[in-house]
Design a protein around this motif. Structure first.
Motif: not given
Length: 271
Positions: A146-147, A149-151, A154
């Protein structure tokens, strides 16, 4: 229970003379060695289980009372129903069933339980510990994924935003340049109109004077000398402004998702 007044020794419940060295587990009778022999000859369906008094606290020798007949101890087991029974239970409920010794059933079931216990302590415990570790590893994987993918999302959003801001800056510049050019044209047009208005006022004033105070001869001569005076006052062509427009593009949610990117969902499976 018979006891000696002098030495507080447990005496045989039958002869009340000799020390009681044994106890019949089903009956609860405390016996001396001689009376033990006579006691073992009495008939009960399950037989007697006579043990040394020093061993009577062993789990197999503890007397438990029947739930259906609280005054009677369990002294046998029904092999068909797999339950402990007292003498009355045998007569009333289990009279057609196979009756066996409680100790035999206890030892058999204890052996099975020990085998199950060993399996639970080794295989099952190790297996569930391994599965818990798998879950904890999965939790870490989900969080890290998740971390990451979020990066990425963004960063992609920033690229889109930078691109949109660049287009906005370009369009705003074009709009400002277009507005400046139009304002310059309007300014020149206004100046031409002001000049035309000034000339028009001058001619109006001249004609007013001639028509009001000059002798007729002077008026006729002036008209003769300036036949095209009014016609020479040419008004600038009319300037029509056309306002620039901006037509927003159509935002297609599904198309935008495709342009932005595609994400697969995390899934769990049983194995």
């Amino acid at each position: 229970m018979a006891r000696s007044q002098a030495q507080d020794v447990i005496r045989c419940q039958y002869c009340e003379e000799e020390p009681a060295l044994f106890q019949c587990v089903p009956c609860g009778d405390e016996l001396c060695p001689r009376c033990k022999k006579f006691h073992l000859k009495s008939k009960v369906p399950s037989g007697h289980n006579v043990v040394p008094i020093s061993e009577k606290l062993h789990p197999t020798n503890v007397v438990e009372m029947c739930e259906s007949h609280p005054s009677k101890p369990y002294d046998a087991c029904c092999e068909d129903c797999q339950v402990p029974v007292c003498i009355l239970s045998i007569q009333e409920i289990h009279n057609t069933h196979r009756i066996g010794k409680m100790l035999d059933m206890y030892e058999k079931q204890k052996a099975e339980a020990m085998k199950e216990l060993s399996e639970m302590k080794t295989q099952k415990r190790a297996h569930v510990i391994e599965r818990i570790q798998d879950v904890e590893d999965g939790e870490s994987q989900v969080k890290n994924s998740h971390k990451h993918r979020s990066w990425e999302m963004k960063r992609q959003a920033k690229d889109f935003t930078d691109h949109i801001n660049a287009m906005l800056h370009e369009y705003l510049g074009e709009s400002a340049s277009n507005a400046k050019s139009q304002l310059e044209e309007l300014s020149l047009y206004k100046a031409a109109l002001e000049e035309y208005k000034q000339n028009l006022e001058h001619v109006i004033e001249k004609l007013e004077i001639l028509t009001e105070s000059r002798p007729p001869a002077n008026f006729i001569l002036y008209r003769k000398q300036n036949p095209e005076l009014v016609k020479q006052l040419k008004s600038p062509d009319r300037l029509v402004t056309a306002d620039p427009t901006f037509k927003p593009g159509q935002l297609n949610k599904e198309q935008n998702k495709t342009q932005f990117g595609h994400m697969t969902k995390f899934s769990l499976c049983e194995w």
